[in-house]
Design a protein around this motif. Sequence first.
Motif, short mmCIF file in Angstrom:
data_model
loop_
_atom_site.label_atom_id
_atom_site.label_comp_id
_atom_site.label_asym_id
_atom_site.label_seq_id
_atom_site.Cartn_x
_atom_site.Cartn_y
_atom_site.Cartn_z
N THR A 34 0.87 -1.17 0.00
CA THR A 34 0.00 0.00 0.00
C THR A 34 0.91 1.23 0.00
OG1 THR A 34 -1.77 -1.11 1.21
CG2 THR A 34 -1.77 1.29 1.24
N LEU A 35 0.69 2.12 -0.94
CA LEU A 35 1.47 3.35 -1.01
C LEU A 35 0.58 4.54 -0.72
CD1 LEU A 35 3.69 2.91 -4.22
CD2 LEU A 35 4.30 2.45 -1.84
N ILE A 36 1.12 5.53 -0.03
CA ILE A 36 0.44 6.81 0.16
C ILE A 36 1.29 7.88 -0.51
CG2 ILE A 36 -0.36 8.53 1.81
CD1 ILE A 36 -0.96 6.29 3.76
N ILE A 37 0.76 8.46 -1.58
CA ILE A 37 1.46 9.49 -2.32
C ILE A 37 1.14 10.84 -1.68
CG2 ILE A 37 1.84 10.51 -4.60
CD1 ILE A 37 2.57 7.56 -4.41
N PRO A 38 2.15 11.59 -1.23
CA PRO A 38 1.89 12.90 -0.62
C PRO A 38 1.13 13.82 -1.57
CG PRO A 38 4.17 12.23 -0.28
CD PRO A 38 3.58 11.26 -1.26
N PRO A 39 0.30 14.72 -1.04
CA PRO A 39 -0.50 15.58 -1.91
C PRO A 39 0.30 16.30 -2.98
CG PRO A 39 -1.19 15.83 0.38
CD PRO A 39 0.03 14.95 0.40
N ALA A 40 1.51 16.78 -2.65
CA ALA A 40 2.30 17.54 -3.62
C ALA A 40 2.74 16.70 -4.80
CB ALA A 40 3.52 18.14 -2.93
N LEU A 41 2.81 15.37 -4.62
CA LEU A 41 3.31 14.50 -5.68
C LEU A 41 2.21 13.76 -6.44
CD1 LEU A 41 6.46 12.91 -3.97
CD2 LEU A 41 6.33 14.89 -5.49
N GLU A 74 12.80 11.66 -8.28
CA GLU A 74 12.23 11.00 -9.46
C GLU A 74 12.45 9.49 -9.38
OE1 GLU A 74 13.15 10.76 -14.28
OE2 GLU A 74 14.30 12.09 -12.96
N ARG A 75 13.68 9.10 -9.06
CA ARG A 75 14.00 7.67 -9.00
C ARG A 75 13.24 6.98 -7.86
NH1 ARG A 75 14.65 4.21 -12.28
NH2 ARG A 75 15.80 5.83 -13.43
N HIS A 76 13.12 7.64 -6.74
CA HIS A 76 12.40 7.05 -5.60
C HIS A 76 10.94 6.79 -5.96
CE1 HIS A 76 11.17 6.20 -1.51
NE2 HIS A 76 10.22 7.12 -1.62
N ALA A 80 9.46 3.05 -6.22
CA ALA A 80 8.39 2.68 -5.29
C ALA A 80 7.18 2.11 -6.02
CB ALA A 80 8.00 3.89 -4.44
N LEU A 81 6.78 2.75 -7.10
CA LEU A 81 5.63 2.28 -7.86
C LEU A 81 5.91 0.92 -8.51
CD1 LEU A 81 4.52 5.61 -9.58
CD2 LEU A 81 3.28 4.38 -7.79
N SER A 82 7.13 0.75 -9.02
CA SER A 82 7.48 -0.51 -9.66
C SER A 82 7.60 -1.64 -8.64
CB SER A 82 8.79 -0.36 -10.43
OG SER A 82 9.11 -1.57 -11.10
N ALA A 83 8.27 -1.38 -7.51
CA ALA A 83 8.44 -2.41 -6.49
C ALA A 83 7.11 -2.86 -5.90
CB ALA A 83 9.36 -1.89 -5.39
N ALA A 84 6.15 -1.94 -5.85
CA ALA A 84 4.82 -2.28 -5.33
C ALA A 84 4.00 -3.08 -6.33
CB ALA A 84 4.08 -1.01 -4.95
N GLY A 85 4.47 -3.18 -7.57
CA GLY A 85 3.70 -3.89 -8.59
C GLY A 85 2.59 -3.06 -9.18
N PHE A 86 2.74 -1.74 -9.13
CA PHE A 86 1.68 -0.84 -9.59
C PHE A 86 1.87 -0.36 -11.02
CE2 PHE A 86 0.72 0.64 -4.96
CZ PHE A 86 0.19 -0.61 -4.69
N GLN A 88 2.60 -1.17 -15.17
CA GLN A 88 2.41 -2.20 -16.19
C GLN A 88 3.75 -2.41 -16.91
OE1 GLN A 88 -0.77 -3.68 -16.62
NE2 GLN A 88 0.38 -5.21 -17.76
N ASN A 89 4.66 -3.13 -16.27
CA ASN A 89 5.97 -3.38 -16.86
C ASN A 89 6.29 -4.87 -16.79
OD1 ASN A 89 6.54 -3.77 -14.14
ND2 ASN A 89 7.67 -1.85 -13.90
N GLU A 90 7.48 -5.25 -17.24
CA GLU A 90 7.83 -6.66 -17.29
C GLU A 90 7.84 -7.28 -15.90
OE1 GLU A 90 11.44 -7.31 -19.39
OE2 GLU A 90 10.71 -6.43 -21.26
N ALA A 91 8.29 -6.53 -14.90
CA ALA A 91 8.32 -7.07 -13.55
C ALA A 91 6.91 -7.41 -13.06
CB ALA A 91 8.97 -6.06 -12.61
N PHE A 92 5.94 -6.54 -13.39
CA PHE A 92 4.57 -6.84 -12.97
C PHE A 92 4.01 -8.04 -13.71
CE2 PHE A 92 0.07 -6.51 -14.13
CZ PHE A 92 -0.46 -6.85 -12.90
N VAL A 93 4.25 -8.12 -15.02
CA VAL A 93 3.73 -9.26 -15.80
C VAL A 93 4.24 -10.57 -15.21
CG1 VAL A 93 3.80 -10.39 -18.05
CG2 VAL A 93 3.42 -7.92 -17.91
N GLN A 94 5.51 -10.62 -14.83
CA GLN A 94 6.06 -11.83 -14.24
C GLN A 94 5.41 -12.11 -12.89
OE1 GLN A 94 8.44 -13.99 -15.70
NE2 GLN A 94 7.52 -15.23 -14.05
#
Length: 403
Positions: A34-41, A74-76, A80-86, A88-94
């Motif tokens: 579960t991710l909580i994105i701060p309002p500014a982001l 930017e990288r964080h 974070a989105l990729s590690a959470a599986g959020f 649509q990339n190769e890591a999520f498909v796997q």
Amino acid sequence: MLARLRAELDFLPSPLPDRPGLMIRDPFRYSDATLIIPPALVGCLEFFDGVRGELDLREYLVRLTGDLQVGDLERHLMDALSAAGFLQNEAFVQRRDDVQSAFAAALSREAAHAGSGYPAEAAALTETLRGYLAGGEKPGPAPGERVVAITAPHVSPFGGVESYRAAYSALAPADAGRTFVILGTSHYGQPDRIGLTRKPFLTPLGESVTDTAVVDELLKSAGDAAALEDYCHSFEHSIEFQVVFLQHVFGPGIRIVPVLCGSYARSIHHGGPPERDDRVAKILNALGELAAREGDRLLWVLGVDMAHMGRRYGDELAATAERDEMAEVAHRDRARIDRMEAGDARGFWELVQENRDDLKWCGSAPIYTFLKAVPGARGRLLRYQQWNIDPHSVVSFAGMKFH
């Protein structure tokens, strides 16, 4: 190019006062994160559309922060989105393929809501369900009446106690030997399709028996309108809650046929009866043939909720059960229930289609499916309820029986 944010995610206001922002979670449970994105982001999420790239996001962050050194931020965010599986990339498909394969290979359908929707320990669950079904008005079966179906909620049992009690009190001890065809709402499955599984359902009370011969028959007769080992079964609550109540009433080894019903959304939004779609016609024919042949050997259990109103469901109004606008909702709910009692599938669906179902009945497809499959059934409303699922949102539901 930035990967696209998965469209099927849940996006909700953060429930944590000390951590405001947008909460993101995966209803399909490919990820437990579960991710909580701060309002500014929050505005940054618009760049994960599969069209814009990293340079676009970087430019936005520079303008947002007034700082040229935004690489770490930017990288964080991307990581974070990729590690959470959020994304649509190769890591999520796997990840998705691994999770679906694990469910398909599992010997049973594990309890997904034990410990959240109901107690995870058998003794505590038995005591809780005994309390739910005790007291209050319990209509029970009428003398000489053979119940062919019940309609029960699929909200968390603690929120729909009176309707669950009314529905399950309509059953008789002699019903224990029947096969329970459980038609549940598929909240995340494909519309115009049913999801089937051969797996037994495992709960804290024990393991049910799935009638695999009936499942295989439905697969054969429904063809491409049915999906076997539909992964949605692994986390869907609309059938699990009914299994728990049935096991409590009749013992853990009940015989079931679990069927998840898609939404029939095309008919709601574009008109015409659901069976105008060839796949829906196959579903209704397959279940109708089963009902006609098996007759009283089957007992149909509909795990359905009705209206969903208020801010959680995209409405501007702050809904309060049984008050103000919800009184009109109750009136409209009752009109649909009247059609259900009369066994009037067409009249029921015409009411669902009004305003493209602005009442947002998530149980309309299982109800219509049953009314078409068992056209001789006639119903009786036992208990109607509205419940505030949160301070600004209401769900309605009912306990009914059909003979």
